[in-house]
Structures are given as structure tokens and as C-alpha cells.
Design a protein around this motif. Sequence first.
Motif, PDB file in Angstrom:
ATOM      1  N   LEU A   1      15.828  75.083  13.918  1.00  0.00           N
ATOM      2  CA  LEU A   1      14.879  75.155  14.712  1.00  0.00           C
ATOM      3  C   LEU A   1      15.375  75.167  16.292  1.00  0.00           C
ATOM      4  N   GLY A   2      16.440  74.442  16.476  1.00  0.00           N
ATOM      5  CA  GLY A   2      17.098  74.163  17.886  1.00  0.00           C
ATOM      6  C   GLY A   2      18.242  75.100  17.913  1.00  0.00           C
ATOM      7  N   LYS A   3      18.515  76.138  16.971  1.00  0.00           N
ATOM      8  CA  LYS A   3      19.584  77.183  16.928  1.00  0.00           C
ATOM      9  C   LYS A   3      20.857  76.489  16.968  1.00  0.00           C
ATOM     10  N   THR A   4      21.265  75.315  16.678  1.00  0.00           N
ATOM     11  CA  THR A   4      22.278  74.652  16.182  1.00  0.00           C
ATOM     12  C   THR A   4      22.712  74.653  14.726  1.00  0.00           C
ATOM     13  N   LYS A   5      23.814  73.953  14.746  1.00  0.00           N
ATOM     14  CA  LYS A   5      24.415  73.597  13.483  1.00  0.00           C
ATOM     15  C   LYS A   5      24.392  72.061  12.997  1.00  0.00           C
TER      16      LYS A   5
END
Length: 786
Positions: free
Chosen positions: A532-536
Motif C-alpha cells: 500500500l505504501g509502495k515500499t518493500k
Amino acid sequence: MQQVLNFRNEGDHIKNIGHPSGLLDEIEGSVQGHRDGHGFVQRDDGEADIYLPPNEMRAVLHKDRVKARIVRQDRRGRPEGRVVEIIERPEQPIIGRLLHEGGVWLVAPEDKRYGQDVLIPKGATGTAKVGQVVVVQLTEPPALFGQPVGRVKEVLGEIDDPGMEIEIAVRKYGVPHEFSEACLAEAKAIPDKVRPADKHGRIDLTDVPLVTIDGEDARDFDDAVYCEPAKVGRGKGWRLLVAIADVSAYVKTGSAIDIDAYERATSVYFPRRVIPMLPEKLSNGLCSLNPEVERLCMVCDMLVAGDGEIYAYQFYPAVMWSHARFTYTEVAAILGNTRGPEAQKRKDRVKDLLNLHDVYRALLNQRSKRGAVDFETTETQIICDDAGRIEKIVPRTRNEAHRLIEEAMLAANVCSADFIAEGKHPGLYRVHEGPTPEKKEILRGYLKAMGVGLSITDDPKPGEFQAIAEATKDRPDSQQIHTMLLRSMQQAIYTPINSGHFGLAYEAYTHFTSPIRRYPDLLVHRVIKAILGKTKYQLPMLPTPGEAHAKLAKRLASRVKAPTSKPQKATVAPTKETLAWEAAGLHCSANERRADEASRDVEAWLKCKYMREHLGEEYGGVVTAATTFGIFVTLDAMYVEGLVHITELGGEYFKFDEHRQELRGERTGIRYAIGTRVRVQVSRVDLDGRKIDFRLVREGEELTARAMKDKGASPSGAPAKASAKRSRSKAEAPVGRAERNERAERAERAERTDQVAAAAPQSAMQAFRTAVKKAANKMKGRKPRR
């Protein structure tokens, strides 16, 4: 720790003449002790266990990792070995009772697989008193001519103290039961309620009438649900919200709480007690979706079409307010009678519950279309009094409310798996593979032998299993057939490699709905938030997996699939990240097994203690398993399982039919299969071994006479002595570890009986006959002199 055994010359009297090649190979494995003094080496390569005679067990301990050498094979081809080296001796506490005999202090292990008492030097007993249950730490290992030596590390209390069986089990299975000081300090610093700052970036759902539905004795509420009619596409459907406690908001990656939670991997449930994965402040407090308080949650918001297909879904963090805490019993009563007294008390929520019931019926319809396996099984609940003694054992009945919540959770879990797969982010899937080739063959043979018109293909689908279950549900032996269908399947595991869920007929499935009590669910929440936060999300450096992890790794490694006719493409070596996720999945799977084993051990102990009060009493029951050495019977009234040994079935030869999974009398034709009704008497209870023995009670000879008439035999049949001898011979046939254990136990009892008989006074003629019989036995098998 390494320890080379120098107490023998490894080359002495070992001959390789006439034996298969590899006899002198050194084989690694783990020692499994037996309560009768002998043991086995469970080989790492998955081959047949190596038998260790009692003299070989003198210098090793149960659970030791060793190198062994096969020195001979008996006439049936069973390998017998000797230990040549101890590779590793795990740091394992030994739990037992402190005894004082002949001026010597010693501890008799509660787990009889250790085989030897532990000597305790004077002054190493601490504050322990005679008869108390203690935890011992070894200071000197066992040797060929010396017992192990140790010191009392912890005093648990008296054997009859309430909850002692749980104290023993958590140490016996290595279940972490005390939080670290750092974890408790961190939990103490967490606020008692949701703060305004915690709501930042979250959807406000406090006005949505979400409710929790759980069991009467539930204390941690990790899921809430709400449903309303909605237009889906061009048709009618529902909007289904599944809100799950947002544990990840409070348990940060790599924190002290996180490390303790990972080590436990799951909450462990015992009768009257739970060992939680998280400190109580979180599990029963801030994370629990308690009624009428604000709570942080992760929501799976779904649109479900009229046919039960999930049309669309989205995930988002939210703040919720539980509008009611329902029990399964209460919801089932409301759904059964919307004008009844339960419904009158909850008038404001009845419409919402009916909407939930409607979407449940649609999801259930979709489950049927998928061909998911859906067998009804009986689970039991142990009711204890304040002293921890069993009052009664009752069946857990699953009603419409249980199934309603189950379908809602399945839907959310499927969406979370799809979301992770679509986001191309590594995570843990809940994978359930189809039956192994061996189990497929056994099932096919069984279905054919039982005259079931359906079977399974080489690459079976879950719908085939469900079709067989549906086709046989009205047969008198339906329970037997359904049990065999279940036994043919593998256990589910956590892994980053998605192979689908066979039983539920899902292409991808994961666990999202219980982060309070399961660590994989917590990891799934973190991955969803990262997408959702476009992170990993990066896995932290977590503690090294322990013994349970190693055991399961070996078990999974032994599942080698048969080669296919087509050559496989070269596979890319797994990345460091994939290996880390595999290790986490293996650890969580292994600790799930560990929790199950500890729970079963406590339940078995309680049931044995309960049945000691019913020795000699008779009960009706049903056969739940048939083996080469006897039948297992579950009592109708108590839901307790025990063994009727093959020697108790009557004076004849009983043959085990693997295809039919039944024992059949060769002379009378009497059959004992899964589902057969019998009447038994409680004859023996072994509290230490967690075993209950039954004796078959014959209500008359009508069954025997009728079976013999069908076979064209006379009621007298073969001589009882000869048939009993054949029965004993059959009972000694080698099939598996369980049979070896039972055989040894029976041999010990028979030996005691023979000793009593030998001690009885004999007449001159009896003595003469005995002497002749012994001489004849000695001559058996000898070649005649030339």
C-alpha cells in the motif's frame, strides 16, 4: 558439542559377508528412545529407522544427534546398529520426580524415552523435596558404565498440583512460556488506548456497526465483520467488511516484542490455560477488538456477487468501534429464530446478521462450485474443574455462526494472497499440497476394495475428493471412507513459494485474519502495508531457528517427488531474500506442530488421569483406526481413544488388510474396520506413556456363529492355542515405529505373566512336560546330524 565414543573398537566382529553393500557406512540421524530401554536412529535420509539395543542406549540420550553404523540385519531384514559418534547433544532440560533411594538422590524422567534415571549429587538438589517435579540440567553425560549426572535447575511443584501437566509439557516440548524483560518493558510503555495521533492516515469506520463473533471463552478478539446489500456489476450482491486487529501498528519489526513473538510463532492452547504469542496487554487489551472502544485495524473491504464470486476488494488501515460482542451460540439462535428472546435483546443488529448470513450462503455456494473439500469432523472440548481435573469431555458442535465466520475469514485470506501475488512482493503463503504418490495408491486400493464406484486420478483435484464424500455420505461406512480421504492428504505449511491450497481449492491462500495469535498473519499485514505504501518489507535478523525447525526441515526434505518424463529447465538459485522467507515459513510451520504436540500431550495426560477412575467399566465405542497390532476405539460417552491389542481380539489369526484398512479373523471372518461398533472394558491406563488399553467385551457368540456359518465352518473352528500362537506371530510383524513400541510393551507384559506362571508350584508330571517342551523348542530349526 561433539563427543567421540571410544568405548569400543569399531572393527570388532563386524562382517560384511553376505550383507548388502553400505553396511559399514556411517549414517547420521536423531536418537529416539523407547520406554523399554531400546531405541532407534531416525535417519536424516528418510530411510528405515535403525534399531539400537538397550546396551547401545547406555551412552546416548533421547534426541541426541549421532552417527551410527548398521552392524547386522535380522531375519526379516530390519537394520540393527551401533552408535560410533555423538555429533550433537542438544541443550535439553529433563523433567522428572526427585527420589531418594538408598542414600542416593536421583530424578526419574517423566519422559520415559530417556531410559535412565539422572543421579543428583548431594547439594545439587537445591530447594527441592522428595517426590516433587523438578527440571534437571545435565552436568555429566551418560556412559556405558555410568548414569548421567545433573543438578536441579527448577522446582515445578507437587505432581498433583493443578496445571502441573501443562508446566511439564511446555518444558518437555521447549515451548517458550516466559517473556523477556525487554519485551515486558516495551509492552508496559505502550499506551492503554488509541491516541489521536494513532488515527492519522486511517479511514474512520467508527460509525460502521462492525461486530465480533467468537466462542464463549474467547478473550482475544482479532476479527470483526459487517455486511450490507450492494450493487455488484449489473446485479445484486453484498459489501462485506472484515476488520482485523492491526497488531503491526504496535509490534515493530525487530523490536523486543517482535523477537519474542517470532520465537513463539503461535499461541498455544491448553485446557484452562493459554500461552499467548503476545504480552497480555496487547493480546487481551490494546490489540483485541473489545466492544465499545476504539481500535486500530486493517480492513479487507470486498464486493461479493450474488453467486459468491469476489468481484472486487481493497485493503486499508482504519479505526473501528465494535458495536457488539456476540457468541456463536447467540448468533445461531438469532438466525434460527429472528423473533426469539436472543433476537429481541439485539434488535438493532438482527438485520446486519441476516445480511451476513446471506453473503455466507453465497460464499458457500461458490465453495461448492470450486470443489473444495468439506468434511464434517467431531472435535472435543475438555471441561475441567478448579483443581484442573476433567469434569467431562464434550463435542464441539459447529453451527451456522461458526461456518459464517469461517467463510468470511476465508474470503479475506484469499484476497490477501491475491494482493501479495499481484504486488509481486515476497510473503508467506499457506500451502496445502495434494496427496503423495504413496498415499494416492493406498487410497485407490482402499476405494476399490470398499466397492466405491469413484476413484482419484493421477493428478487429483479437490473436487474428486468432495465428489467421493458426497457419493458415500449415506453409506453405513461413510465415516470410515471420509476418514481415509482425510488421511490421504498432507499437512499445510507456510512457505514463500505459492503452490496453492489443495483442500480449499484456492490457487493462492494465506493467513491474514489472526495476527494476535499467529506470527505469519503479522508478517502478511506488514507486507500488505508495504505494498500500500509502495515500499518493500524487509525481514529482520530474527533468532536462529531451533530444534522444531530442524525436525520439520528434514521431514520436508525427505518429500522427494518422482522424476517426470520431460527434462526440467534449469532453475535459478534462490535469492538471499527468498531463503530468509523460507526459513521464516519453516520456523512458523515447525512451531505450529510443536504447539499441537504439546496440546495433545496435555490432553492425553488429562484423559489418562480421567480414565484411571473408570478402570473396569464398560462402554460402547467405534473403531477409529485399524493396524497390524490391534484396533483403536473411541468411546461414545467420553470421546477417549484407547487400544484393543490384537491379542485381545480372540484366539485366532487376524490379518491386516491394508486396502480395506481392517483386521479380519481368518477362522471366523469377523472384521474390525474404521466405523465398526464394539463394546470394550477399560483394562489398563499408563499415565507416563499416555496410553489407555481396552479389552473387547463379547455380548454373545451370535456374531461369531453367523460369520462362521457364512464361511461354511463349524463353530468350534481351529484350536484356540494354535490360533493364538499365529495371532502373536502376526502381532510381531514389523510395519512401523508405533507397532514396534506396542510389541515391546506387550512382550514385557507377557514376560511378567510367564514369570508368575513359572513361580507357581508344579506337579512332577507338569515339570516333566515342561522339560520335554523346552527340549523340543531348542531342537526346532536345527539341522539333523549326518
